[in-house]
Design an enzyme around this catalytic site. Sequence first.
Site, PDB file in Angstrom:
ATOM      1  N   GLU A  96      31.306 -23.680  34.973  1.00 19.12           N
ATOM      2  CA  GLU A  96      32.642 -24.008  34.466  1.00 19.12           C
ATOM      3  C   GLU A  96      32.580 -24.584  33.054  1.00 19.12           C
ATOM      4  O   GLU A  96      33.481 -24.340  32.233  1.00 19.12           O
ATOM      5  CB  GLU A  96      33.335 -24.963  35.434  1.00 19.12           C
ATOM      6  CG  GLU A  96      33.689 -24.267  36.753  1.00 19.12           C
ATOM      7  CD  GLU A  96      34.176 -25.216  37.824  1.00 19.12           C
ATOM      8  OE1 GLU A  96      35.262 -24.987  38.351  1.00 19.12           O
ATOM      9  OE2 GLU A  96      33.452 -26.187  38.126  1.00 19.12           O
TER      10      GLU A  96
ATOM     11  N   GLU B  47      30.465 -23.383  45.298  1.00 22.83           N
ATOM     12  CA  GLU B  47      31.215 -24.470  45.936  1.00 22.83           C
ATOM     13  C   GLU B  47      31.636 -24.159  47.360  1.00 22.83           C
ATOM     14  O   GLU B  47      31.605 -25.034  48.236  1.00 22.83           O
ATOM     15  CB  GLU B  47      32.441 -24.829  45.084  1.00 22.83           C
ATOM     16  CG  GLU B  47      32.132 -25.681  43.857  1.00 22.83           C
ATOM     17  CD  GLU B  47      31.755 -24.872  42.640  1.00 22.83           C
ATOM     18  OE1 GLU B  47      31.752 -25.419  41.532  1.00 22.83           O
ATOM     19  OE2 GLU B  47      31.448 -23.658  42.798  1.00 22.83           O
TER      20      GLU B  47
END
Length: 253
Positions: A107, A127
């Site tokens: 990210e 995740e």
Amino acid sequence: MSEVEVRHVDGVSIIAINRPQARNAVNFAVAQQIAAAIDELESRDDLRIGVLTGNGGSFCAGMDLKAFLRGEVGRVEGRGFAGLTESLPTKPLIAAVEGHVLAGGFELALACDLIVASSASSFGLPEVKRALTPSAGGLLRLPRQLPYRIAMQLVLTGDPMTARELAAFGLLNKVVEPGTALDEALQLAKAIARNGPLAIKACKKVLMAAPDWSQAEMFPKQREITGPVFASEDAKEGARAFAEKRAPAWNNR
């Protein structure tokens, strides 16, 4: 030892996460120090562009889960994960990545304007494998930077992809030999830093905003941003330097 090392070379601010023992996972100290480095990049006229990297052969493995279990967060209020993902600089930022580019680390790379990656690097948003979501920009930026189904595959499986696989979809600017990502990113950064600083910032601002503009408002909104550039002292200096066959001397006005 600082958890983020910052040095300046030829108008480039090199911001390096310095936790190689933890694959440069982000804790609160890292987030604070990246935010401070970005503030310095923004405030200094002599710094034109930033390069974000990681020491020790790994870019960033995301959030420090051990710190998370202690109740520590790797974000800065109002600025997001690592002090960056929700508050981007007006100046360009290049990610120079080696090794692991995972979770919040991916990210961080997505928040940068350009990415130079080692051919040995691996990108992933794992995740969902831990019943979490990539909420530091992965869900928002990935479908803007990759084809929809490829973004879905990365997010929903949590499985990584190689630099060469992602380069084929246009996510990366360069794929280079292992160990050379920072050197290649610096070459790219210096080429950008030689250009007019006001023009660089205006171009970045338009490129980021334009996908959300309607057909009717595209050119008026662009003129609001680019008009002052054409009226600047630097624009005149650029024309003079071209006519006089010399390098321009920008003054950021």
